[in-house]
Design a protein around this motif. Structure first.
Motif, PDB file in Angstrom:
ATOM      1  N   ASP A 148      55.882  78.124 -31.752  1.00  0.00           N
ATOM      2  CA  ASP A 148      56.142  77.419 -30.511  1.00  0.00           C
ATOM      3  C   ASP A 148      56.406  78.410 -29.397  1.00  0.00           C
ATOM      4  OD1 ASP A 148      58.351  74.634 -29.577  1.00  0.00           O
ATOM      5  OD2 ASP A 148      56.910  75.799 -28.419  1.00  0.00           O
ATOM      6  N   LYS A 149      55.337  78.886 -28.713  1.00  0.00           N
ATOM      7  CA  LYS A 149      55.505  79.887 -27.667  1.00  0.00           C
ATOM      8  C   LYS A 149      56.316  79.363 -26.500  1.00  0.00           C
ATOM      9  CE  LYS A 149      53.354  83.481 -29.301  1.00  0.00           C
ATOM     10  NZ  LYS A 149      52.194  84.085 -28.639  1.00  0.00           N
ATOM     11  N   GLY A 150      56.184  78.069 -26.197  1.00  0.00           N
ATOM     12  CA  GLY A 150      56.964  77.510 -25.099  1.00  0.00           C
ATOM     13  C   GLY A 150      58.449  77.622 -25.362  1.00  0.00           C
ATOM     14  N   GLN A 151      58.845  77.361 -26.611  1.00  0.00           N
ATOM     15  CA  GLN A 151      60.246  77.466 -26.978  1.00  0.00           C
ATOM     16  C   GLN A 151      60.702  78.917 -26.981  1.00  0.00           C
ATOM     17  OE1 GLN A 151      61.184  76.309 -31.005  1.00  0.00           O
ATOM     18  NE2 GLN A 151      63.167  75.497 -30.403  1.00  0.00           N
ATOM     19  N   LEU A 152      59.865  79.824 -27.485  1.00  0.00           N
ATOM     20  CA  LEU A 152      60.245  81.231 -27.575  1.00  0.00           C
ATOM     21  C   LEU A 152      60.455  81.844 -26.210  1.00  0.00           C
ATOM     22  CD1 LEU A 152      57.921  82.585 -30.414  1.00  0.00           C
ATOM     23  CD2 LEU A 152      60.194  81.584 -30.584  1.00  0.00           C
ATOM     24  N   CYS A 208      58.169  91.591 -28.718  1.00  0.00           N
ATOM     25  CA  CYS A 208      58.362  90.621 -27.641  1.00  0.00           C
ATOM     26  C   CYS A 208      57.021  90.182 -27.058  1.00  0.00           C
ATOM     27  CB  CYS A 208      59.254  91.212 -26.547  1.00  0.00           C
ATOM     28  SG  CYS A 208      61.001  91.332 -27.000  1.00  0.00           S
ATOM     29  N   GLU A 209      56.124  91.138 -26.891  1.00  0.00           N
ATOM     30  CA  GLU A 209      54.799  90.782 -26.368  1.00  0.00           C
ATOM     31  C   GLU A 209      54.027  89.921 -27.362  1.00  0.00           C
ATOM     32  OE1 GLU A 209      50.619  93.088 -25.500  1.00  0.00           O
ATOM     33  OE2 GLU A 209      52.450  94.000 -24.737  1.00  0.00           O
ATOM     34  N   ASP A 210      54.013  90.318 -28.625  1.00  0.00           N
ATOM     35  CA  ASP A 210      53.255  89.593 -29.640  1.00  0.00           C
ATOM     36  C   ASP A 210      53.802  88.193 -29.882  1.00  0.00           C
ATOM     37  OD1 ASP A 210      51.692  91.848 -29.979  1.00  0.00           O
ATOM     38  OD2 ASP A 210      52.667  92.489 -31.838  1.00  0.00           O
ATOM     39  N   GLY A 259      62.880  97.934 -34.969  1.00  0.00           N
ATOM     40  CA  GLY A 259      62.890  97.208 -33.707  1.00  0.00           C
ATOM     41  C   GLY A 259      62.075  95.930 -33.772  1.00  0.00           C
ATOM     42  N   TYR A 260      60.875  96.033 -34.350  1.00  0.00           N
ATOM     43  CA  TYR A 260      59.983  94.873 -34.425  1.00  0.00           C
ATOM     44  C   TYR A 260      60.626  93.748 -35.242  1.00  0.00           C
ATOM     45  CZ  TYR A 260      55.445  92.531 -34.232  1.00  0.00           C
ATOM     46  OH  TYR A 260      54.426  91.652 -33.950  1.00  0.00           O
ATOM     47  N   GLN A 261      61.145  94.103 -36.410  1.00  0.00           N
ATOM     48  CA  GLN A 261      61.709  93.078 -37.281  1.00  0.00           C
ATOM     49  C   GLN A 261      63.036  92.538 -36.765  1.00  0.00           C
ATOM     50  OE1 GLN A 261      61.456  93.901 -41.547  1.00  0.00           O
ATOM     51  NE2 GLN A 261      59.790  95.361 -41.155  1.00  0.00           N
TER      52      GLN A 261
END
Length: 333
Positions: free
Chosen positions: A42-46, A74-76, A286-288
């Motif tokens: 859910d990109k809108g929620q993220l 954050c970008e992905d 950082g990613y995780q």
């Protein structure tokens, strides 16, 4: 989602500060297959989640790679609001940053503590405000989750290598540290692993937190014990300080260990000056950390400890680590 009511003036100030932090990093795209599917639905929620970051320091290549992993995640994963800060090796500054990130309305804080004990009150205050605190590399009391290597395992790996090379007997020295959890855990893992062998620790100095202090300790140890068979560094500062001291003393047969795939360590292993090291992957830390933070904000179950794998580095495989770090944006001499 654990959202807080934001004061309008804080929201405006945050929007301005975040705009400067949202540029895309280079490298790291090969890690896309490791993303958790559950945090991409859910990109809108993220996009509503706000992440604050406080590094104890960020100029070191280790933290450059960690910051690159945070930005790439954050970008992905569609996080638009994030604010990355550095305490520049100041506990007071870091405590103020944690407090300010809470006030600014961050849902979560990704924290690399400068001092494990010194940030506890600030972390507890963040928890009381409903903010999750995700520690990276170094843990502290009160963290929501800890994303790091198994530092006891790193210590054990260093010990196993020394035991093998010395056939289980000999004199060694070690430079370690106790002010942060990661170094303390490595020392405990190392000391546990050499129990039952005939390896004697003739000197130990807890000065690994700084290059200059580690160098002075290494020089003093070599003056007192020039006959040691191995000199153990448990981080880059201690490993490279030991290398400098051993080189200056013109000693040829001292086994040296180090930790982390940083520029100096990789160059020293590549050039045959240090025989082995243990590599962490700060990019993945950082990613995780971002992945876990998103899960927590969405009410999903998370693990208290998220382990990022470690590996031996030696002359045969070091080029692979050099290529990886270059991909993360780290310059290698």
């Amino acid at each position: 989602m654990k959202k807080k009511i934001l004061a309008l003036i804080c929201a405006v100030a945050l929007a301005g500060s975040l705009a400067a932090c949202s540029s895309s990093p280079t490298g790291g795209s090969s890690k896309e297959e490791e993303k958790s599917e559950s945090v991409k639905e859910d990109k809108g929620q993220l996009e509503e989640i706000t992440i604050g970051v406080s590094f104890g320091q960020n100029v070191h290549p280790f933290f450059v790679a960690m910051e690159t992993g945070i930005k790439q995640a954050c970008e992905d994963l569609g996080i638009k609001k994030y604010n990355i800060l550095s305490a520049d090796s100041s506990l007071e500054t870091q405590n103020s940053q944690i407090e300010n990130l809470v006030t600014m309305g961050c849902d979560v804080i990704l924290l690399n503590p400068y001092d494990s004990e010194g940030v506890v009150n600030a972390v507890e205050n963040a928890n009381s405000a409903g903010v999750g605190v995700f520690t990276m590399d170094i843990d502290c009391k009160g963290s929501t989750a800890f994303i790091a290597s198994d530092n006891r395992e790193i210590g054990k790996m260093l010990a196993d290598y020394v035991i093998d090379k010395l056939d289980g007997k000999g004199k060694i020295a070690i430079i370690d540290g106790i002010t942060v959890t990661s170094l303390k855990d490595r020392t405990e893992g190392f000391m546990e692993a050499i129990k039952g062998t005939d390896i004697e620790v003739v000197a130990e100095q807890q000065t690994a937190h700084g290059r200059e202090t580690a160098l002075q300790s290494a020089e003093n140890i070599l003056q007192a014990h020039p006959d040691i068979n191995a000199f153990v560094g448990i981080n880059e500062n201690s490993g490279m300080a030991i290398l400098s001291a051993v080189t200056s003393a013109n000693l040829k047969d001292v086994l040296i260990t180090t930790v982390d795939a940083t520029s100096e360590n990789l160059a020293a292993i590549r050039d045959g000056k240090v025989e082995t090291g243990v590599s962490q992957d700060p990019y993945q830390m950082g990613y995780q950390a971002v992945e876990q933070a998103i899960k927590w904000c969405n009410g999903e179950q998370i693990d208290k400890f998220v382990e990022v794998k470690v590996e031996y580095m030696n002359k045969e495989n070091v080029q692979g680590f050099i290529d990886r770090e270059i991909g993360y944006g780290v310059e290698i001499d």
